[in-house]
Structure formats: C-alpha cells, structure tokens
Design a protein around this motif. Sequence first.
Motif, PDB file in Angstrom:
ATOM      1  N   GLY A   6      72.119 -57.508   9.668  1.00 19.27           N
ATOM      2  CA  GLY A   6      71.101 -58.174   8.827  1.00 19.27           C
ATOM      3  C   GLY A   6      71.895 -58.421   7.356  1.00 19.27           C
ATOM      4  O   GLY A   6      71.499 -59.587   6.887  1.00 19.27           O
ATOM      5  N   MET A   7      72.358 -57.456   6.888  1.00 15.31           N
ATOM      6  CA  MET A   7      72.895 -57.482   5.674  1.00 15.31           C
ATOM      7  C   MET A   7      74.048 -58.739   5.404  1.00 15.31           C
ATOM      8  O   MET A   7      73.979 -59.626   4.597  1.00 15.31           O
ATOM      9  CB  MET A   7      73.393 -56.295   5.039  1.00 15.31           C
ATOM     10  CG  MET A   7      74.023 -56.375   3.647  1.00 15.31           C
ATOM     11  SD  MET A   7      74.764 -54.784   3.102  1.00 15.31           S
ATOM     12  CE  MET A   7      75.957 -54.393   4.189  1.00 15.31           C
ATOM     13  N   ALA A  11      64.493 -63.354  12.421  1.00 16.83           N
ATOM     14  CA  ALA A  11      63.985 -62.550  11.673  1.00 16.83           C
ATOM     15  C   ALA A  11      64.850 -62.612  10.080  1.00 16.83           C
ATOM     16  O   ALA A  11      64.354 -62.474   9.141  1.00 16.83           O
ATOM     17  CB  ALA A  11      64.495 -61.020  12.168  1.00 16.83           C
ATOM     18  N   LEU A  12      66.126 -63.090  10.394  1.00 15.53           N
ATOM     19  CA  LEU A  12      66.739 -63.471   9.108  1.00 15.53           C
ATOM     20  C   LEU A  12      66.205 -64.569   8.380  1.00 15.53           C
ATOM     21  O   LEU A  12      65.732 -64.545   7.141  1.00 15.53           O
ATOM     22  CB  LEU A  12      68.196 -64.433   9.623  1.00 15.53           C
ATOM     23  CG  LEU A  12      69.045 -64.890   8.385  1.00 15.53           C
ATOM     24  CD1 LEU A  12      69.454 -63.904   7.303  1.00 15.53           C
ATOM     25  CD2 LEU A  12      70.194 -65.645   8.892  1.00 15.53           C
ATOM     26  N   LEU A  13      65.708 -65.822   9.055  1.00 12.53           N
ATOM     27  CA  LEU A  13      64.741 -66.837   8.392  1.00 12.53           C
ATOM     28  C   LEU A  13      63.692 -66.439   7.712  1.00 12.53           C
ATOM     29  O   LEU A  13      63.388 -66.394   6.426  1.00 12.53           O
ATOM     30  CB  LEU A  13      64.656 -67.917   9.357  1.00 12.53           C
ATOM     31  CG  LEU A  13      65.582 -68.951   9.794  1.00 12.53           C
ATOM     32  CD1 LEU A  13      65.387 -69.796  10.882  1.00 12.53           C
ATOM     33  CD2 LEU A  13      66.594 -69.334   8.661  1.00 12.53           C
ATOM     34  N   ALA A  14      62.675 -65.394   8.462  1.00 10.64           N
ATOM     35  CA  ALA A  14      61.653 -64.845   8.110  1.00 10.64           C
ATOM     36  C   ALA A  14      61.924 -64.105   6.812  1.00 10.64           C
ATOM     37  O   ALA A  14      61.194 -64.238   5.807  1.00 10.64           O
ATOM     38  CB  ALA A  14      60.832 -64.108   9.152  1.00 10.64           C
ATOM     39  N   GLY A  51      65.911 -51.799  11.783  1.00 10.89           N
ATOM     40  CA  GLY A  51      67.193 -51.942  11.110  1.00 10.89           C
ATOM     41  C   GLY A  51      67.536 -53.130  10.448  1.00 10.89           C
ATOM     42  O   GLY A  51      67.969 -53.560   9.448  1.00 10.89           O
ATOM     43  N   PHE A  52      67.456 -54.371  11.491  1.00 13.53           N
ATOM     44  CA  PHE A  52      67.938 -55.776  10.980  1.00 13.53           C
ATOM     45  C   PHE A  52      66.933 -56.052   9.770  1.00 13.53           C
ATOM     46  O   PHE A  52      67.589 -56.530   8.828  1.00 13.53           O
ATOM     47  CB  PHE A  52      67.604 -56.696  12.245  1.00 13.53           C
ATOM     48  CG  PHE A  52      68.018 -57.971  11.939  1.00 13.53           C
ATOM     49  CD1 PHE A  52      69.408 -58.371  12.068  1.00 13.53           C
ATOM     50  CD2 PHE A  52      67.232 -59.111  11.441  1.00 13.53           C
ATOM     51  CE1 PHE A  52      70.104 -59.646  11.937  1.00 13.53           C
ATOM     52  CE2 PHE A  52      68.086 -60.391  11.095  1.00 13.53           C
ATOM     53  CZ  PHE A  52      69.377 -60.572  11.532  1.00 13.53           C
ATOM     54  N   ALA A  53      65.757 -55.956  10.109  1.00  9.49           N
ATOM     55  CA  ALA A  53      64.769 -56.259   8.713  1.00  9.49           C
ATOM     56  C   ALA A  53      65.170 -55.805   7.547  1.00  9.49           C
ATOM     57  O   ALA A  53      65.298 -56.393   6.416  1.00  9.49           O
ATOM     58  CB  ALA A  53      63.503 -56.076   9.001  1.00  9.49           C
ATOM     59  N   THR A  54      65.358 -54.432   7.461  1.00  5.49           N
ATOM     60  CA  THR A  54      65.882 -53.697   6.423  1.00  5.49           C
ATOM     61  C   THR A  54      67.166 -54.281   5.585  1.00  5.49           C
ATOM     62  O   THR A  54      67.393 -54.228   4.484  1.00  5.49           O
ATOM     63  CB  THR A  54      66.002 -52.149   6.834  1.00  5.49           C
ATOM     64  OG1 THR A  54      65.034 -51.685   7.400  1.00  5.49           O
ATOM     65  CG2 THR A  54      66.291 -51.421   5.820  1.00  5.49           C
ATOM     66  N   GLY A  55      68.253 -54.393   6.637  1.00  8.19           N
ATOM     67  CA  GLY A  55      69.373 -54.925   6.188  1.00  8.19           C
ATOM     68  C   GLY A  55      69.448 -56.343   5.309  1.00  8.19           C
ATOM     69  O   GLY A  55      69.980 -56.705   4.312  1.00  8.19           O
TER      70      GLY A  55
END
Lengths: 123, 238
Positions: free
Chosen positions: B217-218, B104-107, B188-192
């Motif tokens: 995520g942030m 999710a971080l890379l995407a 949550g992760f995608a939002t951060g």
Amino acid sequence: MIHALAILLSCQLAGEVAAGALGLPVPGPVLGMIFLTILLLTVPQVGKIVQDLAQGLLNHLSLLFVPAGVGVVAHLDRLGPDGPALLAALVVSTVAGLSAGALAFAGMLKLLRNTDEAPRAGN
Amino acid sequence: MPVTDIWIYLLEGPLVWLTLTILAYLVGDALFKASGGKTTVNPVLIAIILLSGLLLATDTPYGTYFVGAQFVHFLLGPATVSLALPLYWNRHLILRTALPMVAALLAGSLVSMLTALGVGWLLGLQGVSLLSLGPKAATSPIAIGVAEKIGAAPSLTAALVILTGILGAVIVTPLFNALGVKDYRARGFATGVSASGIGTARALQVHPTAGAFAGIGMGMNAVFTALAAPYIIGWLFA
C-alpha cells in the motif's frame, strides 16, 4: 549477516541508481524493494540469506522513525498560527483515508467473491 | 579528567545520542508490551516524547542529536528493501487481490488528499500551508518531492507525513474494529496507503500479512502520489 547486509544495500543502491538514471518519481529504496522481490522470485535461496536481518529490521521498523519524529517536535513551532488547523485537517483526513481504503478493499473482496483463506483480526 | 569534561567530550560524538535513541525506543517498546499491546501506547510516540524532553532540558540542538541518530535513520533504506520478504511470502494472496488493491489505493489516497485540503481550506488555511497538506499521506521522500513541485513547503510536508503516520498508527486498530473490517489484507493495505511508514511499522507489529499488504500500500501510494498529486492539486488550485 554481512551477506544479508550486502544484498539489502546492493538492492537499495541499484534502486537509487535506477531512479536517478531513469528520472523515475519513485524513491530508491522502494525500487530496491521491487528488485529484491524479483531476486527472491528468481533465486528463492536468497530468502534464507536475508531472512534474519530483514526480519530484525522489520520487527523494529518503528525505531527507525524516531530520529525523524524528534525532528518534527524540534521544529513544531514552525507550524505557527496555522498549527491547530493543520492538526485538525490531519486528524479528519487520516480517519477518512484509512476508512475509505479499508472499506473499498473489503467491498471489492465481497464483490469478487474472493474468499481466500486470509488471516483476520479476532475480536 | 573530571566527569563533566568526559561528558562534554562524549556529547560531541555520535555515541550518546545514538545510545539514548535506542534506549528511549526500548522504554517505549517495554511500555507497549506491558500495556498488552494497546495502540495508544505507541513505542515511536513515547521515544519521541522522551528524547524531545531530553533535548529541551539539556538545550541540545537537533543537529547535534542527529549526528548520533543518523545511524538509526539510515537503516530506513535497507528496512524498506526488506519489505520485499513479507511481499514474497504473501505473493499468492497478493496476486489474487489486484482489483481490491487498486480500488483501495484510489479511495484511500484520493480521500486522504481531498479531505486534508478541504478541511484545511474550510479552517482558513491558505497558500503554502494549505498546499503542504496535499501529499502528506505518501512516504516522506515522495511527499517532499511533490511539495517542491507544487510550490509547498517541503519541511512542513515532511513534518505532516510523520504526524500522519503516528496518528494513523494510534487510531488504526480501534477504527477498523469499529468499521467491522477484519480482513488483515484490507486493514494492512489501507494503513500503508494513508499512514505510510509508521503505519506499516504498526501493521507489522499486529500481523505479518497486514505488514506485507501495508508495504505494498505504501509503495503503490508512493507511485500514485508522485504521478497524480501534482496534477490533481494543480487543477484544484488553478
């Protein structure tokens, strides 16, 4: 509360010093967050001390962005003639980035058959 | 002393604008709660609009405002450190989602960066304006550092970070509902990753697990953007 403040500020200070001394590209407070996590893992009692203050700050995290946000509006004219194109790029990329991240995360959970009991949005 | 003199005296100190910043936020928060938690009624956005209107009406420069508001602004540091707490509470959930987080971080980070630059380029943006879009998904200190490195305008990038955060906070709930992503870890992760601090504040309003994953995520996107963005943007514009 003063003990909690001392712990939070000490972690932030340690983060700033570490980032500066080691030339790390990470902001000091983010390193401070990692330091406090390590502290919590090694000395769980720290959680009880910082809990109320940390929770209070996080409950109103939105408030803390207000001064910077007012600064953006005060300098909005600096966007100049590029304003509309910049805003369009922001809208498209934010929607696309959020979607890509959430779908990638959910897709990997499915692929790994990760069925942990995690809270879900009810709707 | 006449009332106008007292007022002029007070406006020179931090008290008035510090108090007004907190009151404006409380108005925003009350409206948010009265709306039943509607995402479009965002407390930050309301407070910013109220205070900006007041600055404009009273012809107050931002520098004067910030003398008072800096105390609130300063708390961002300890608040970021405080994100360790939800991280610690959710550690068992977090340790089991390393792979989804990396994916999710890379995407999220790459799609944010590339679509921002792509749309900006298609709409005719050039030079400094276009480059300033590159690091805008990351948290401000990182985005500003990257902007300096790639020859973009740090002040413009800082503004784009805040605007991205507000935009993200407003659209995130209806967007994820439409996509059918219900897991609070993913949301949550995608939002951060894509909406940094203001997105994380929104996630914390919704659910502690979403807030914890937004914080990670942030943080992860801060590291990724700092390390990778200068090379990716440099390569694109070589």
